[in-house]
Design an enzyme around this catalytic site. Structure first.
Site, PDB file in Angstrom:
ATOM      1  N   LYS A  24       0.838  -1.201   0.000  1.00 11.67           N
ATOM      2  CA  LYS A  24       0.000   0.000   0.000  1.00 11.67           C
ATOM      3  C   LYS A  24       0.876   1.256   0.000  1.00 11.67           C
ATOM      4  CE  LYS A  24      -3.743  -2.428   2.344  1.00 11.67           C
ATOM      5  NZ  LYS A  24      -4.433  -2.765   3.598  1.00 11.67           N
TER       6      LYS A  24
ATOM      7  N   GLN B 156      -4.533  -1.349   9.731  1.00  9.75           N
ATOM      8  CA  GLN B 156      -4.521  -2.693   9.162  1.00  9.75           C
ATOM      9  C   GLN B 156      -5.173  -3.693  10.126  1.00  9.75           C
ATOM     10  OE1 GLN B 156      -3.604  -3.395   6.063  1.00  9.75           O
ATOM     11  NE2 GLN B 156      -3.837  -5.609   6.227  1.00  9.75           N
TER      12      GLN B 156
ATOM     13  N   ASP C  62     -10.922   3.168   4.236  1.00 12.48           N
ATOM     14  CA  ASP C  62     -11.366   1.765   4.168  1.00 12.48           C
ATOM     15  C   ASP C  62     -12.893   1.672   4.055  1.00 12.48           C
ATOM     16  OD1 ASP C  62      -9.466  -0.321   4.209  1.00 12.48           O
ATOM     17  OD2 ASP C  62      -8.993   0.048   6.317  1.00 12.48           O
TER      18      ASP C  62
HETATM   19  N1  GUN Z   1      -6.959  -6.574   6.249  1.00 11.64           N
HETATM   20  C1  GUN Z   1      -7.300  -7.288   5.155  1.00 11.64           C
HETATM   21  N2  GUN Z   1      -7.923  -6.506   4.256  1.00 11.64           N
HETATM   22  C2  GUN Z   1      -7.968  -5.269   4.790  1.00 11.64           C
HETATM   23  C3  GUN Z   1      -8.485  -4.032   4.328  1.00 11.64           C
HETATM   24  O1  GUN Z   1      -9.047  -3.902   3.232  1.00 11.64           O
HETATM   25  N3  GUN Z   1      -8.322  -2.980   5.173  1.00 11.64           N
HETATM   26  C4  GUN Z   1      -7.725  -3.098   6.385  1.00 11.64           C
HETATM   27  N4  GUN Z   1      -7.638  -2.005   7.141  1.00 11.64           N
HETATM   28  N5  GUN Z   1      -7.252  -4.232   6.838  1.00 11.64           N
HETATM   29  C5  GUN Z   1      -7.359  -5.313   6.044  1.00 11.64           C
END
Ligand code: GUN
Length: 293
Positions: free
Chosen positions: A53, A97, A120
Site C-alpha cells: 500500500k 490494518q 477503508d
Molecule cells: N486486512 C485485510 N484486508 C484489509 C483491508 O481492506 N483494510 C484493512 N484495514 N485491513 C485489512
C-alpha cells in the site's frame, strides 16, 4: 477455455494513470494527498500488504506514512494515535490494518478514525450510508474495486441475479450492498448455506469471497456467468489459489478474474482512489480572484 479473462492488473494500471493526473492537479493547488497506514504487531502477511500500500502511494507521487506499533500497544494509546492523525493536515486517509492483535477492540479503533479520512469505508457512518443506499464518503476498497471491474467490462448489473459467497464485513456484506444498490437481485451465501451449488448456479454474477481454495467448481456455475474471485489462498506449494477452480470454471463462464492479477490489484488502486478523493475534498480550490479572472 471459453471465458474472457478480466485483467485486473491492466484495469488497475489504467485507474492509477487517471489518479496520477488527479494527484498532479491537487499538487498544483498546494496539497499532496497523504495516506497513513497503521500496523500493530508483526503479522507477516499484514506487513506485506502494508508495504504494498505504501509503495503504491509513493509510485503515484503521494505522501505515505507507515506507523508500525508494537503488539502490546494499548487500546488507549492506539486511539490517541489515530486521533492525532485525524488532526494532521498532511494526512487525508487513515487505514488501520486488520486484524489487530490481542485484546485490541477493532471496532472502537475504527470508530476513532474521522469518517472523512476513513478510506477503508469501515466507520459506522460510512457503513450506514452504504446500507441506506446513500452516497458514502468511502466504500470498502475490495468490493468497490469489483464494481469498477464490472463497469469496465460493461457487465449489466441492473436486474441481474448476483450471488455473493461470503458474508465478511470487509468484503461479502458491502459487496452485496453495492450490487443491491446498483439494481441487482442479490443472494448472500456463507458457510452454513445448504446446497451452495443450487444457489450459485442461479448467478448471472458470481462473487466468491470465502477464503476456501477452489471451492467453486464448474458445475456450480451457470453457463455464461461472470465470475469474480476475491479469494487469496496460499497453497502448500507456496502458490496462490482463488476461491474458484479457475481451470474448470473458465470452461463455462463468460468472464472470469484470475488469481493473482484479478481483484487484488484493484483493491490497492481503490485505496489510492479513496485517498485522492479525500485530498480533493480537503484541498482549497483556487479562487477566481487568485486565478486572475
Ligand atoms: N486486512 C485485510 N484486508 C484489509 C483491508 O481492506 N483494510 C484493512 N484495514 N485491513 C485489512
Amino acid at each position: 477455455m471459453s471465458a474472457r479473462i478480466i485483467d485486473g492488473k491492466a484495469i488497475a494500471a489504467r485507474l492509477r494513470a487517471e489518479l496520477a493526473a488527479r494527484v498532479a492537479a491537487i499538487q498544483a493547488r498546494g496539497t499532496t494527498p497523504g495516506l497513513a497506514v497503521v500496523i500493530v504487531g508483526d503479522d507477516p502477511a499484514s506487513k506485506v500488504y502494508v508495504r504494498g500500500k505504501a509503495r503504491a502511494c509513493e509510485d503515484l507521487g503521494m505522501h505515505s506514512q507507515v506507523h508500525a506499533l508494537p503488539a502490546d500497544t494499548s487500546q488507549a494509546h492506539l486511539i490517541a494515535f489515530v486521533r492525532r492523525l485525524n488532526e494532521d493536515d498532511r494526512i487525508h486517509g487513515i487505514l488501520v490494518q486488520l486484524p489487530l492483535p490481542g485484546a485490541l477492540d477493532s471496532r472502537a479503533v475504527i470508530e476513532s478514525i474521522a469518517p472523512g479520512k476513513d478510506v477503508d469505508g469501515f466507520h459506522y457512518q460510512n457503513v450506514g450510508s452504504l446500507v441506506a443506499g446513500e452516497a458514502a464518503a468511502f466504500y470498502p476498497c475490495t468490493p468497490a474495486g469489483v464494481m469498477k471491474m464490472l463497469a469496465h467490462e460493461g457487465v449489466a448489473i441492473e436486474g441481474a441475479h448476483a450471488v455473493v459467497v461470503g458474508r465478511s464485513t470487509i468484503v461479502g456484506k458491502p459487496m452485496a450492498l453495492l450490487l443491491l444498490n446498483a439494481g441487482a437481485t442479490v443472494t448472500i451465501c456463507h458457510s452454513k448455506t445448504r446446497d451452495l451449488g443450487a444457489m450459485t448456479r442461479q448467478a448471472d454474477i458470481l462473487v466468491a469471497a470465502v477464503g476456501r481454495a477452489r471451492l467453486i467448481v464448474a458445475d456450480m456455475v451457470k453457463p455464461g456467468a461472470v465470475v469474480i474471485d476475491v479469494g487469496v489462498n496460499r497453497m502448500a506449494d507456496g502458490k496462490l489459489a482463488g476461491d474458484v477452480d479457475f481451470a474448470s470454471v473458465a470452461e463455462v463462464a463468460a468472464m472470469i478474474t484470475p488469481v493473482p492479477g484479478g481483484v487484488g490489484p484493484m483493491t490497492i488502486a481503490m485505496l489510492l482512489a479513496n485517498t485522492v478523493s479525500a485530498a480533493e475534498r480537503a484541498a482549497p480550490r483556487v479562487s477566481s480572484v487568485q486565478a486572475g479572472n
